[in-house]
Design an enzyme around this catalytic site. Sequence first.
Site, PDB file in Angstrom:
ATOM      1  N   LYS A   1       0.831  -1.207   0.000  1.00 51.00           N
ATOM      2  CA  LYS A   1       0.000   0.000   0.000  1.00 51.00           C
ATOM      3  C   LYS A   1       0.867   1.260   0.000  1.00 51.00           C
ATOM      4  CE  LYS A   1      -4.000   2.100   2.198  1.00 51.00           C
ATOM      5  NZ  LYS A   1      -5.116   1.927   3.140  1.00 51.00           N
TER       6      LYS A   1
ATOM      7  N   GLU B   1       9.773  -5.900   4.306  1.00 54.63           N
ATOM      8  CA  GLU B   1       9.869  -7.278   3.817  1.00 54.63           C
ATOM      9  C   GLU B   1       9.605  -7.324   2.314  1.00 54.63           C
ATOM     10  OE1 GLU B   1       7.844  -7.673   7.975  1.00 54.63           O
ATOM     11  OE2 GLU B   1       7.824  -6.262   6.279  1.00 54.63           O
TER      12      GLU B   1
ATOM     13  N   GLY C   1      -5.462  -2.796   3.905  1.00 49.61           N
ATOM     14  CA  GLY C   1      -4.667  -3.926   3.438  1.00 49.61           C
ATOM     15  C   GLY C   1      -5.366  -5.262   3.484  1.00 49.61           C
ATOM     16  N   ARG C   2      -5.897  -5.633   4.646  1.00 48.27           N
ATOM     17  CA  ARG C   2      -6.507  -6.963   4.768  1.00 48.27           C
ATOM     18  C   ARG C   2      -7.869  -7.035   4.099  1.00 48.27           C
ATOM     19  NH1 ARG C   2      -6.036  -4.304   9.248  1.00 48.27           N
ATOM     20  NH2 ARG C   2      -7.789  -3.797  10.611  1.00 48.27           N
TER      21      ARG C   2
ATOM     22  N   GLU D   1      -6.395  -9.198  13.403  1.00 49.96           N
ATOM     23  CA  GLU D   1      -5.827  -7.872  13.205  1.00 49.96           C
ATOM     24  C   GLU D   1      -6.915  -6.812  13.283  1.00 49.96           C
ATOM     25  OE1 GLU D   1      -2.198  -7.169  10.705  1.00 49.96           O
ATOM     26  OE2 GLU D   1      -3.631  -6.090   9.449  1.00 49.96           O
TER      27      GLU D   1
ATOM     28  N   HIS E   1      -7.739 -36.174  12.469  1.00 51.16           N
ATOM     29  CA  HIS E   1      -6.704 -37.059  12.985  1.00 51.16           C
ATOM     30  C   HIS E   1      -5.604 -36.281  13.699  1.00 51.16           C
ATOM     31  CE1 HIS E   1      -8.266 -40.658  10.879  1.00 51.16           C
ATOM     32  NE2 HIS E   1      -8.749 -39.740  10.053  1.00 51.16           N
TER      33      HIS E   1
ATOM     34  N   LYS F   1       7.919  -4.076  14.648  1.00 48.56           N
ATOM     35  CA  LYS F   1       8.620  -3.653  13.426  1.00 48.56           C
ATOM     36  C   LYS F   1       9.558  -2.487  13.722  1.00 48.56           C
ATOM     37  CE  LYS F   1       5.911  -3.305   9.788  1.00 48.56           C
ATOM     38  NZ  LYS F   1       4.705  -3.032   8.979  1.00 48.56           N
TER      39      LYS F   1
END
Length: 517
Positions: A200, A206, A259-260, A345, A376, A490
């Site tokens: 964005k 990263e 963003g999300r 978030e 399982h 961060k």
Amino acid sequence: MAKAAGDAIGAAWDRIRGVKLHALADLFAADDARVAKLSGRIDWGEDLTAGGILFDWTKTHLDDELLGGFEELASAVDFSAARAKLLSGAKINATEGRAAEHTAPRGTGAEASVEEAQALLARMKMLVDAIHDGALGEVKHLIHIGIGGSALGPDLAVDALTRDLAKVDVHVVSNIDGVALEQAFALCDPQTTMLAVASKTFTTIETMTNAASALKWLGDNGVDDPSGRVVALTASPEKAVEWGVDETRVLPFMESVGGRYSLWSSIGFPVALGAGWDEFEAMLAGAQMVDQHFASTEGRANLPLRAAFADQYYTRVRGCQTRAVFAYDERLALFPSYLQQLEMESNGKRVTAAGEPVDGPTAPVTWGGVGTDAQHAVFQLLHQGTHLIPVDFIASIAPGDMLDPAHHRILLTNCFAQGAALMAGGNMASDGKDPARAFPGNRPSATMLCDDLDAATLGALIAFHEHRTFANAVLMGINPFDQFGVELGKKMANDIERGDAEFDASTRALLGAAGLA
């Protein structure tokens, strides 16, 4: 006025907490219409290849008394006004002073915002069509680089929609760990690979570090103009151009798209490129069907709001700290991971939208997996453990494979049987008395049963959970659209890089042991 609203909210919670707890089996026995009352569908028409989703909340402890209490709570917090603000483009994200317009690319929202979002999508379609038509040379692979919302949504949608046939082979890379990027390199031919850089702000460390390494990989492997292979997906187009991306390959999205919540914008570029524009458009249309339901339906009949009623009951009244999601469909393997960010978030907050401490727990921990694998692994705890954990099951009536129908029949029978077993309980000992073989039952679950898992259904599922997340936030009085909790760690990592911060003795020792100090 504020005191009156606070009193009304308190009275609603008193009513909810005062409802007698009934066993699930007793709720069914007491109400022959329970299945009809607590199941509902969202359907779409022929233009989307007719289909829909059945939302079954019958195996939760919701009943008429609780639903009435939660409708009173929704009225006290003025849910309708909050929903109207969201869908009108008002600045509902007060801490950051912006709107939350992720529905605009789907055609829902303020008229000007919808027009802007759809113009930006038209620009994206032109580039997607050009690539598919070979105007940019042969493109067989796309490495999509992003993190968080810039990666989780695209990864989910690409995985779900391109398993049969991909127009372009898409690899989503998010982790700064170089192993992830090298794995993508190993699967791609640099001569036929494009890069999508999704950020964005176009400053995410990263993402930009991975992008620089991917450019170097292209150059080291004989690509003459690596920067010419880059598409930027960003709300900061000027930064992308400054970084070296040709402005004709910058696909902007609106600053008011978080963003999300950004899959519907140019962040969905890898979905459109990999699955095709028709599939991406169908995903948007399926989401819009849920938008329309959410915008026009009141009270308990509003399915995302009803889901939030159950979420609030289990978290705030029954003290459940987690919620599990199990997709009985391999194509939705990444759905629990996607929901983790969306829900935790958004609603993992400790203060209200007014900046006051919250008066109870907020988002539970979202976790899950894929059926039948999870049966399982973790279902032992769900059935016999000491934790009460609400479970969501997601399945598709139509199979995603062409094998013997026995595969899908066994898959679905296991899905439905797990919900039934969680509710019913029992004792599997021959004499019915062995405590090690006893199942307490009365454990809640909900089921989302899709007619088929196509692009429209995927869009509808994601939009449903977006609105469910928003509804939960409104009922708790918090802002789901900021995420300051991701910033502190961060910042401290950046401080370590610059060498200008003091840390505790343990952190100093770890830095020393790793050769970083």
